[in-house]
Design an enzyme around this catalytic site. Structure first.
Site, PDB file in Angstrom:
ATOM      1  N   GLY A   1       0.809  -1.221   0.000  1.00  0.00           N
ATOM      2  CA  GLY A   1       0.000   0.000   0.000  1.00  0.00           C
ATOM      3  C   GLY A   1       0.840   1.268   0.000  1.00  0.00           C
ATOM      4  O   GLY A   1       1.946   1.294   0.535  1.00  0.00           O
TER       5      GLY A   1
ATOM      6  N   LYS B   1       8.117   0.606   5.450  1.00  0.00           N
ATOM      7  CA  LYS B   1       7.010   1.421   4.954  1.00  0.00           C
ATOM      8  C   LYS B   1       5.676   0.866   5.413  1.00  0.00           C
ATOM      9  O   LYS B   1       5.485  -0.342   5.400  1.00  0.00           O
ATOM     10  CB  LYS B   1       7.042   1.406   3.423  1.00  0.00           C
ATOM     11  CG  LYS B   1       5.838   1.983   2.758  1.00  0.00           C
ATOM     12  CD  LYS B   1       5.148   1.024   1.784  1.00  0.00           C
ATOM     13  CE  LYS B   1       4.441  -0.114   2.459  1.00  0.00           C
ATOM     14  NZ  LYS B   1       3.493  -0.841   1.611  1.00  0.00           N
ATOM     15  N   THR B   2       4.779   1.629   5.876  1.00  0.00           N
ATOM     16  CA  THR B   2       3.350   1.355   5.991  1.00  0.00           C
ATOM     17  C   THR B   2       2.702   2.438   6.847  1.00  0.00           C
ATOM     18  O   THR B   2       3.205   2.770   7.929  1.00  0.00           O
ATOM     19  CB  THR B   2       2.975  -0.036   6.566  1.00  0.00           C
ATOM     20  OG1 THR B   2       1.558  -0.102   6.720  1.00  0.00           O
ATOM     21  CG2 THR B   2       3.620  -0.373   7.904  1.00  0.00           C
TER      22      THR B   2
ATOM     23  N   ASP C   1       0.184   1.992   8.408  1.00  0.00           N
ATOM     24  CA  ASP C   1      -0.429   1.296   9.552  1.00  0.00           C
ATOM     25  C   ASP C   1       0.430   1.384  10.816  1.00  0.00           C
ATOM     26  O   ASP C   1      -0.077   1.168  11.919  1.00  0.00           O
ATOM     27  CB  ASP C   1      -0.678  -0.176   9.226  1.00  0.00           C
ATOM     28  CG  ASP C   1      -1.721  -0.357   8.139  1.00  0.00           C
ATOM     29  OD1 ASP C   1      -2.224   0.647   7.621  1.00  0.00           O
ATOM     30  OD2 ASP C   1      -2.025  -1.518   7.809  1.00  0.00           O
TER      31      ASP C   1
ATOM     32  N   ARG D   1       1.050  -5.619  -5.061  1.00  0.00           N
ATOM     33  CA  ARG D   1       1.024  -6.503  -3.899  1.00  0.00           C
ATOM     34  C   ARG D   1       1.480  -7.931  -4.218  1.00  0.00           C
ATOM     35  O   ARG D   1       1.268  -8.837  -3.421  1.00  0.00           O
ATOM     36  CB  ARG D   1      -0.382  -6.540  -3.298  1.00  0.00           C
ATOM     37  CG  ARG D   1      -0.782  -5.268  -2.561  1.00  0.00           C
ATOM     38  CD  ARG D   1      -1.906  -5.527  -1.590  1.00  0.00           C
ATOM     39  NE  ARG D   1      -2.315  -4.311  -0.905  1.00  0.00           N
ATOM     40  CZ  ARG D   1      -1.724  -3.828   0.178  1.00  0.00           C
ATOM     41  NH1 ARG D   1      -0.686  -4.452   0.694  1.00  0.00           N
ATOM     42  NH2 ARG D   1      -2.159  -2.715   0.742  1.00  0.00           N
TER      43      ARG D   1
ATOM     44  N   ASP E   1       5.351  -7.971   5.374  1.00  0.00           N
ATOM     45  CA  ASP E   1       5.404  -9.061   4.395  1.00  0.00           C
ATOM     46  C   ASP E   1       6.486  -8.823   3.351  1.00  0.00           C
ATOM     47  O   ASP E   1       7.237  -9.732   3.000  1.00  0.00           O
ATOM     48  CB  ASP E   1       4.069  -9.150   3.635  1.00  0.00           C
ATOM     49  CG  ASP E   1       3.081 -10.012   4.389  1.00  0.00           C
ATOM     50  OD1 ASP E   1       3.488 -10.693   5.339  1.00  0.00           O
ATOM     51  OD2 ASP E   1       1.881  -9.973   4.027  1.00  0.00           O
TER      52      ASP E   1
END
Ligand code: FBP
Length: 565
Positions: free
Chosen positions: A103, A224-225, A227, A167, A198
């Site tokens: 993402g 990176k994220t 979240d 992805r 992941d």
């Protein structure tokens, strides 16, 4: 260079052109960011060398991790320290590839700029390839050669559109073979994988595979994220979290003022964050909503959907007694997955969807256990449908598509109706639903994310140049001025544990969930009752790029670093 445009793709590679950005149509703010100069940690500004730490282990099950990563397990983490100029100017012409995976998160373009500038500054004549469309670009050898003209319009800009993301995973032997072929074809010295838990697990598997095949290609990951769930002691935060939370906090602040202005709506705001509730917690700390649900707490207390509904209804009733028939409620995207009874229902549905035809007559429902069937029948039809939607490639429910906020509005409405009939609620309730998710993933990166990403990219270049592989770029001491930030690489195997899937051990970087004993949650828990009944709304407004608060860090990071009480 404010009006430069980007060449459309790269003819030399024969790849399809990427429609580039045209800086001449940028807003004034976007334009002003293009030439915003980024401070580098002082260790990166002059001569430095890379030194190794002690041997590493794993986050869990070291014996299994050692078997899965025979070439890499135990390797030390690395730290950049001041050195002499001969050590850091290799004079090598490196060929490096970079890929964006998963993402979008604000700051990804700056990681690429950081790698590029490192190569320009320290390894003149090097080449940087951007793999297009995520890991599939590596497997299909779809790339573009990045040059300063190409990169310029993306400096300090949000999005992943410079090379796009994807992805896909590199997991089967054939896919690893394809990646090897690409590495050989492009004669790659290194590859930087910019991704979440992941993707960094995948980066480590690639590093192991290349080393076992004696390929020269080294692999470095970058955290990176939005979240915020890829973090540990050495990697204090993932990039994108800071900006995304600031964008959502602005939007939440706006609906707070709206609620207070009309006095007639309860705004149910679901916030992105597939699993962990870090974004919701951070936004609560920034804006002080009346109710905030934290998935990890719901799971810890084993709350049912009814418990959650009652909790919200209780606060609404008390607020009505104080004359407030409005409010703001924050809900983490992954909430539904934290409620044990819903988890059970989802896992039964997963089995049914994987093996059976879901007939229209509803015979399939007979396969549900009694408790799950009751819960399923209790859910509004729209949510039932969303729970039956196609699973993601890992077989999981796509939580971003489940409108928990709408479900809760309906359930709370029904509960309040009942209370009204018993005369225990005399207010009026009208819910408004919102999902703030994709809006936060591609905004202009905050000063923190811009600078942090640039340092992560620059460090990744330095680690590859010194022959390191299987490390994640790590920049620390983030509460100090940028000059004092530490820079290095953490052994990816040291972040790993195993999970048993289909009878086999699979390596995983464990997601960092909200810790109920951690400082951010404790601070929130100590204030939430006050926020519930007294309106303590904070509307922080848009991200600032200049001025006193422009360099502020997230509350979560400051609290975790022990800098804020
Ligand atoms: P990453 O973990 O890859 O950074 O993505 C996180 C995320 O933004 C989640 O918050 C959200 O649930 C998910 O991506 C949405 O995925 P998609 O972009 O495939 O709709």
């Amino acid at each position: 260079m404010g009006s430069s445009s980007v060449p459309n793709g790269d003819i030399a590679t024969g790849n399809l052109p990427v429609p580039g950005r045209v800086a001449s149509v940028y807003s004034e703010v976007q334009n002003s960011r293009l030439d915003h100069s980024l401070p580098l940690p002082s260790v990166l500004k002059s001569a430095f060398k890379v030194i190794d730490g002690p041997p590493s282990s794993a986050a869990g099950n070291p014996d299994e991790i050692a078997k899965l990563f025979p070439c890499l397990f135990g390797q030390p983490s690395a730290m950049l320290v001041p050195g002499n100029s001969a050590e850091c100017l290799s004079g090598k012409n490196l060929k490096i590839g970079v890929v964006l995976s998963g993402g979008q998160a604000p700051g990804g373009h700056n990681v690429i700029s950081g790698i590029f500038d490192y190569l320009q500054d320290r390894c003149k004549g090097s080449t940087l390839y951007g793999f297009r469309g995520g890991p599939a670009g590596i497997m299909k050898c779809k790339y573009v050669e990045l040059n300063s003209q190409f990169i310029y319009p993306y400096r300090n800009q949000g999005g992943f559109d410079m090379i796009r993301s994807g992805r896909d995973k590199i997991e089967t032997p054939e896919q690893f073979k394809q990646a090897e072929e690409t590495a050989l074809k492009l004669d790659l010295d290194g590859l930087v994988v910019i991704g979440g838990d992941d993707s960094n697990t995948n980066a480590c598997l690639l590093a192991e595979n290349f080393r076992s095949k004696k390929l020269k290609t080294k692999v470095i990951g970058c955290p990176k994220t939005i979240d915020g769930d890829l973090k540990c002691k050495e990697v204090p935060t993932s990039f994108g979290f800071d900006t995304a939370c600031k964008i959502y906090a602005e939007m939440i602040g706006n609906v707070m003022i709206d609620a207070r202005s009309t006095g007639k709506y309860y705004h149910f705001v679901r916030l992105m964050g597939r699993a962990a509730s870090h974004i919701t917690l951070e936004c609560a700390l920034q804006t002080h909503p009346n109710i905030t649900l934290i998935g990890e707490e719901v799971a810890d207390k084993k709350l049912t959907l009814k418990n959650v509904t009652d909790y919200i209804a209780d606060v609404i009733c008390k607020r009505a007694e104080h004359g407030f028939n409005y409010g703001v409620i924050l809900i983490p995207e992954g909430l539904i997955d934290f409620i044990p009874e819903v988890q059970q229902l989802i896992s039964e549905l997963n089995e049914i969807l994987a093996h059976d035809n879901v007939d229209e007559g509803g015979l399939w429902k007979k396969k549900l256990k009694d408790q799950s069937l009751q819960l399923f029948e209790l859910l509004p039809p729209a949510i039932q449908e969303q729970l039956m939607l196609e699973r993601d490639p890992h077989g999981n429910v796509q939580v971003a598509k489940i409108e928990t906020e709408k479900m809760l509005i309906q359930m709370v409405e029904t509960e309040l109706e009942k209370r009204k009939q018993k005369d225990s609620y005399k207010g009026h309730f009208k819910g408004q639903s919102h999902f703030f998710g994709y809006e936060g993933r591609c905004g202009l990166p905050s000063n923190f994310d811009s600078t942090y990403c640039y340092a992560l990219g620059y460090a990744a270049g330095a680690l590859l140049n010194s022959g390191k592989t299987g490390l994640i770029s790590s920049v620390g001491n983030l509460a100090a001025p940028v000059e004092e930030w530490t820079v290095g690489g953490t052994a990816l195997t040291s972040l790993m544990d195993v999970e048993r899937r289909h009878g086999k051990f699979k390596p995983v970087i464990k997601k960092a969930m909200v810790e109920l004993e951690g400082a951010p949650f404790k601070k929130f828990a100590s204030l939430r009752e006050e926020w519930a009944l007294k309106n303590r709304y904070i509307s922080p407004g848009p991200i600032q790029f200049i001025g006193p608060v422009s360099d502020s860090l997230s509350h979560t990071l400051l609290l975790e670093l022990g800098v804020q009480a």
